[in-house]
Write a protein that holds these residues in place. Structure first.
Motif, short mmCIF file in Angstrom:
data_model
loop_
_atom_site.label_atom_id
_atom_site.label_comp_id
_atom_site.label_asym_id
_atom_site.label_seq_id
_atom_site.Cartn_x
_atom_site.Cartn_y
_atom_site.Cartn_z
N ALA A 164 59.14 -1.28 -7.02
CA ALA A 164 59.80 -0.93 -5.91
C ALA A 164 58.73 -0.55 -4.77
CB ALA A 164 60.58 0.25 -5.93
N HIS A 165 57.46 -0.17 -4.93
CA HIS A 165 56.37 0.34 -3.97
C HIS A 165 55.27 -0.16 -4.40
CE1 HIS A 165 59.95 2.82 -2.33
NE2 HIS A 165 59.80 3.34 -3.41
N PRO A 166 54.94 -1.42 -4.38
CA PRO A 166 53.60 -1.96 -4.68
C PRO A 166 52.29 -1.59 -4.01
CG PRO A 166 54.80 -3.75 -3.53
CD PRO A 166 55.75 -2.39 -3.59
N GLN A 167 52.60 -1.07 -2.88
CA GLN A 167 51.48 -0.53 -2.05
C GLN A 167 50.86 1.06 -2.62
OE1 GLN A 167 51.27 -1.33 2.10
NE2 GLN A 167 53.34 -2.12 1.97
N ILE A 168 51.39 1.60 -3.49
CA ILE A 168 51.18 2.82 -3.82
C ILE A 168 50.01 2.72 -4.89
CG2 ILE A 168 51.78 4.91 -5.38
CD1 ILE A 168 54.63 4.53 -4.51
N ARG A 169 48.74 3.55 -4.73
CA ARG A 169 47.67 3.56 -5.47
C ARG A 169 48.16 4.48 -6.65
NH1 ARG A 169 42.66 6.18 -5.92
NH2 ARG A 169 41.18 4.85 -6.60
N LEU A 170 47.85 3.96 -8.02
CA LEU A 170 48.02 4.91 -9.04
C LEU A 170 46.67 5.49 -9.55
CD1 LEU A 170 50.74 2.82 -10.77
CD2 LEU A 170 51.08 5.13 -9.34
N ASP A 171 46.43 6.81 -9.68
CA ASP A 171 45.09 7.19 -10.28
C ASP A 171 45.55 7.81 -11.34
OD1 ASP A 171 42.79 8.72 -10.75
OD2 ASP A 171 42.96 9.80 -8.76
N ILE A 172 45.34 7.57 -12.63
CA ILE A 172 45.64 8.04 -13.89
C ILE A 172 44.58 8.73 -14.60
CG2 ILE A 172 46.82 7.51 -16.22
CD1 ILE A 172 47.94 5.14 -14.87
N ASP A 203 56.89 20.18 -4.39
CA ASP A 203 56.66 18.76 -4.07
C ASP A 203 57.64 17.99 -4.16
OD1 ASP A 203 53.93 19.46 -3.37
OD2 ASP A 203 52.95 18.87 -5.26
N LEU A 204 58.84 18.04 -4.60
CA LEU A 204 59.96 17.21 -4.74
C LEU A 204 60.30 16.50 -3.57
CD1 LEU A 204 62.12 18.94 -7.53
CD2 LEU A 204 60.22 17.05 -7.95
N HIS A 205 60.10 17.07 -2.48
CA HIS A 205 60.49 16.46 -1.38
C HIS A 205 59.23 15.43 -0.83
CE1 HIS A 205 57.48 19.22 0.16
NE2 HIS A 205 57.35 18.59 1.42
N ARG A 206 58.49 15.19 -1.32
CA ARG A 206 57.30 14.38 -0.91
C ARG A 206 57.67 12.96 -1.42
NH1 ARG A 206 51.92 15.80 -3.46
NH2 ARG A 206 51.19 13.98 -2.80
N PRO A 207 57.69 11.87 -0.45
CA PRO A 207 58.40 10.67 -0.87
C PRO A 207 57.68 9.95 -2.06
CG PRO A 207 57.79 10.99 1.45
CD PRO A 207 57.41 12.03 0.89
N LEU A 208 56.47 10.39 -2.39
CA LEU A 208 55.86 9.64 -3.45
C LEU A 208 56.35 10.22 -4.79
CD1 LEU A 208 52.18 9.34 -2.52
CD2 LEU A 208 53.66 7.30 -2.67
N ILE A 209 56.34 11.64 -4.69
CA ILE A 209 57.14 12.35 -5.89
C ILE A 209 58.45 12.01 -6.12
CG2 ILE A 209 57.49 14.37 -6.99
CD1 ILE A 209 54.36 13.72 -6.50
N ALA A 210 59.31 11.83 -4.99
CA ALA A 210 60.85 11.57 -4.98
C ALA A 210 60.96 10.18 -5.76
CB ALA A 210 61.38 11.82 -3.80
N ALA A 211 59.96 9.44 -5.18
CA ALA A 211 60.16 7.68 -5.91
C ALA A 211 59.98 7.61 -7.19
CB ALA A 211 59.24 6.80 -5.11
N LEU A 212 59.23 8.51 -7.72
CA LEU A 212 58.81 8.71 -9.31
C LEU A 212 59.94 9.44 -9.93
CD1 LEU A 212 57.10 7.66 -11.54
CD2 LEU A 212 55.63 9.75 -11.04
N TRP A 213 60.36 10.75 -9.26
CA TRP A 213 61.11 11.55 -10.06
C TRP A 213 62.78 10.84 -10.47
CZ3 TRP A 213 59.36 15.60 -12.18
CH2 TRP A 213 60.05 16.40 -12.80
N GLU A 214 63.11 9.87 -9.52
CA GLU A 214 64.27 9.46 -9.67
C GLU A 214 64.70 8.62 -10.89
OE1 GLU A 214 67.18 9.63 -7.70
OE2 GLU A 214 66.29 10.82 -6.19
N LEU A 257 56.30 3.06 1.30
CA LEU A 257 55.46 4.10 0.54
C LEU A 257 54.10 3.67 0.45
CD1 LEU A 257 58.10 5.93 -1.75
CD2 LEU A 257 57.07 6.51 0.43
N THR A 258 53.12 4.29 0.96
CA THR A 258 51.64 4.11 0.72
C THR A 258 51.16 5.34 0.39
OG1 THR A 258 51.15 4.56 2.88
CG2 THR A 258 51.75 2.25 2.40
N GLY A 259 49.88 5.37 0.10
CA GLY A 259 49.35 6.61 -0.40
C GLY A 259 48.88 6.66 -1.91
N GLU A 260 48.29 7.69 -2.47
CA GLU A 260 47.83 7.73 -3.90
C GLU A 260 48.73 8.68 -4.66
OE1 GLU A 260 43.54 8.00 -5.15
OE2 GLU A 260 44.14 9.87 -4.98
N LEU A 261 49.26 8.29 -5.87
CA LEU A 261 49.78 9.25 -6.78
C LEU A 261 48.97 9.58 -7.85
CD1 LEU A 261 52.61 10.67 -7.20
CD2 LEU A 261 53.14 8.42 -8.52
#
Length: 273
Positions: free
Chosen positions: A115-123, A259-270, A88-92
């Motif tokens: 689990a997904h260190p390549q995700i960029r977190l924008d808080i 958006d629940l089907h989006r991989p980035l959202i699903a990874a956080l939602w679990e 998983l990559t991209g910005e959350l």
């Protein structure tokens, strides 16, 4: 361009009805309008026209439909042919109050970060009362926010904390009250005022809970805040709790239902053990 944006545009291109697409895609009309505006800005052309006969695709809009269909088909083919799960990559984009950033986000984000260190977190931080609006309008992907009794149909939530609402003062006799300018804590405070028969004199109505505690510490009045905010406040030692019986506040992780089907959202939602 995000896949979700292309999917919304294609749905609208089929229905040519903003209301129907908003309803069936579980997004607000404002979110759908902003999505189209973003796509038009990136395409450099007007894709849809609204006229007396309703919504119609422009010539560029018809070209964009072909592009969107091909882009989504290529993405689906790519995903279907992958032998191994794609990292998983991209910005959350996450919206939360300062207090939530300090007390809740570390535990919420640590598993998905590991689990997904390549995700960029924008808080992004701000007023708690604005959290759900920011989310619904597409300015954030998820939000940590107080959950109202009736959550908008376009949103879903998962409870992450339940915190008491407490009355606080600086220890000196006070006749006035300090309440948030808007939001669930304000609603709960006025519900308590009505239940107790109190007719409060409001001295100040700050935007944020942290600002509210600063005013209480300065002696501006009695404040109403979540205990979660009080316990993490830098002025906690200057404040005194007062007796009261206010309804607790439920805090949840919130996302748009669509958006629940989006991989980035699903990874956080679990939910994590």
């Amino acid at each position: 361009m995000e896949r979700r944006e292309l999917e919304l545009f294609l749905h609208l291109a089929r229905t040519l009805n903003y209301g129907r697409t908003s309803l069936e895609s579980h997004v607000s009309a404002a979110t759908l309008t902003r999505t189209v505006q973003r796509l038009e800005a990136r395409a450099g052309a007007r894709l849809l026209d609204r006229g007396p006969r309703g919504v119609v695709l422009t010539a560029e809009g018809r070209r964009f439909v072909a592009y969107a269909e091909q882009a989504l088909a290529l993405w689906n083919d790519y995903r279907a042919g992958a032998d191994e799960p794609v990292a998983l990559t991209g910005e959350l984009r996450i919206f939360a109050t300062v207090t939530a950033c300090q007390t809740l986000l570390p535990d919420l984000l640590a598993p998905v970060r590991a689990a997904h260190p390549q995700i960029r977190l924008d808080i992004r931080t701000g007023d708690a009362a604005a959290a759900l609006a920011r989310l619904d309008e597409g300015e954030a992907d998820v939000a940590v926010a107080g959950i109202p009794e009736r959550l908008p149909q376009s949103l879903v939530s998962r409870t992450v904390a339940v915190t008491d609402l407490v009355l606080v003062s600086n220890g000196e006799p006070q006749e006035h009250y300090v309440v948030p300018a808007r939001g669930l804590v304000r609603e709960a405070a006025f519900k308590w005022f009505r239940r107790t028969g109190l007719k409060p004199v409001i001295a100040a109505e700050p935007d944020g809970h942290e600002a509210l505690l600063a005013l209480v510490a300065l002696g501006c009045g009695i404040g109403v805040v979540p205990r979660l905010v009080l316990d993490s406040s830098a002025v906690r030692d200057r404040l005194t709790e007062l007796p009261g019986n206010l309804d607790p506040l439920t805090v949840g992780l919130c996302a748009r239902r669509a958006d629940l089907h989006r991989p980035l959202i699903a990874a956080l939602w679990e939910p994590r053990p």
